[in-house]
Design an enzyme around this catalytic site. Structure first.
Site, PDB file in Angstrom:
ATOM      1  N   THR A  33       0.865  -1.177   0.000  1.00 43.36           N
ATOM      2  CA  THR A  33       0.000   0.000   0.000  1.00 43.36           C
ATOM      3  C   THR A  33       0.901   1.225   0.000  1.00 43.36           C
ATOM      4  OG1 THR A  33      -1.780  -1.122   1.187  1.00 43.36           O
ATOM      5  CG2 THR A  33      -1.771   1.281   1.255  1.00 43.36           C
ATOM      6  N   LYS A  60      -7.694   1.644  -2.691  1.00 44.33           N
ATOM      7  CA  LYS A  60      -7.316   1.219  -1.342  1.00 44.33           C
ATOM      8  C   LYS A  60      -7.378   2.378  -0.354  1.00 44.33           C
ATOM      9  CE  LYS A  60      -5.521  -1.156   2.082  1.00 44.33           C
ATOM     10  NZ  LYS A  60      -4.216  -1.808   2.075  1.00 44.33           N
ATOM     11  N   LYS A  85      -0.694   4.951   8.578  1.00 45.76           N
ATOM     12  CA  LYS A  85      -0.028   5.020   7.277  1.00 45.76           C
ATOM     13  C   LYS A  85      -1.031   5.269   6.144  1.00 45.76           C
ATOM     14  CE  LYS A  85       2.080   2.017   3.842  1.00 45.76           C
ATOM     15  NZ  LYS A  85       2.466   0.624   3.505  1.00 45.76           N
TER      16      LYS A  85
END
Length: 299
Positions: free
Chosen positions: A94, A169, A244
């Site tokens: 990611t 995402k 994150k």
């Protein structure tokens, strides 16, 4: 048909993903900087290499699962020149959308194919082979990657061109982070008002407040016995990872001029909780931070 896969990054997510490829009959040559990860990969039936470069030589497909965009780009600089021409690179990390597009451009310029394919589903999904993959890249490269992704996941969605898998995402996880904060604030408010957690769950889970963060990852112990809240908030999906992902979302909001007040605020709250020592807890533990910061009500 068996495929030779070079798999770089055999941690909590990558290790089980590689194991599922082995179970499906593919040849996996893995590499990780952690000796324990390599030992587990051998137990799972994979071969291990002495370096990332050795894992990639002769591979049909290269899968990466790494911490950040800088790791992906740095590794691509090392691996692209030595990979067999036309190798398919699948990055399941990611990372920032811009980094994903740069990785794709590097691969293409080197005569290779690539897709970004970040995942959702956590360690449980990685182990069970039930991950959701959000894929960015050409239709042809998506079709080439799909047979392997379908071994590791239950749902594989082609979201668009290079980088758009990462976009899906971070948008999804922004929804999740904001939702968990809203649910947690509601439970803390309910406690202040004399409403039991079970009663609020019974109402909201059957009314307009229903959502995945409530019914599958309820932040209070009791209503959903399988959630991290019933296991001292052991992840699950850790606060550090949510921090994150929301940081990536916040960067995308600012870069693209989106007035994303809730997304930006959610990023701030998880960043603060992470910095205060909550990084190793499940992201639903944000309710404890909210509860601790709440004052006694005025009578």
């Amino acid at each position: 048909m068996s495929t030779t896969v070079g798999f770089i990054g055999l941690g909590h997510m990558g290790g089980p993903m590689a194991a599922n490829l082995v179970k499906a009959g593919h040849k996996v040559v893995g590499f990780d900087l952690a000796p324990a990860a390599l030992e587990q990969a051998v137990k799972d039936g994979a071969s291990v290499a002495d370096s990332a470069a050795d894992a990639v030589r002769g591979a049909d497909v290269v899968i990466t699962m790494l911490p950040s965009g800088k790791h992906v780009l740095g590794l691509y600089d090392e691996l692209l020149p030595i990979a067999t021409p036309g190798t398919l690179f699948i990055d399941c990390s990611t990372i920032d959308v811009a980094d994903a597009k740069e990785a794709h451009d590097k691969a293409e310029a080197s005569g290779h194919r690539s897709v970004d394919a970040p995942v959702s589903g956590g360690v449980v999904g990685a182990t069970a082979g039930t991950l959701a993959f959000m894929v960015g890249g050409s239709e042809a490269d998506f079709q080439a990657a799909s047979p392997l992704l379908e071994v590791m996941g239950r749902k594989v969605v082609h979201c668009g061109d290079a980088g758009v898998g990462q976009a899906a995402k971070i948008c999804n996880n922004m929804i999740l982070g904001v939702s968990m904060i809203a649910i947690s604030e509601a439970f803390v408010l309910g406690e202040k008002l004399g409403l039991s957690n079970q009663a609020l769950f019974d109402v909201a889970s059957n009314a307009s407040g229903q959502c995945w963060a409530l019914t599958s990852n309820c932040p209070v112990p009791g209503p959903v016995p399988t959630t991290p809240a019933n296991n001292d908030y052991q992840p699950g999906f850790a606060v550090a990872l949510m921090d994150k992902d929301l940081g990536l979302a916040a960067n995308a909001l600012r870069t693209n001029g989106v007035d994303g007040e809730l997304g930006l605020r959610a990023a701030e709250l998880y960043s603060r909780f992470h910095a205060a020592g909550g990084g190793g807890l499940d992201f639903s533990a944000i309710i404890n931070d909210i509860r601790d910061r709440s004052t006694e009500g005025q009578q």
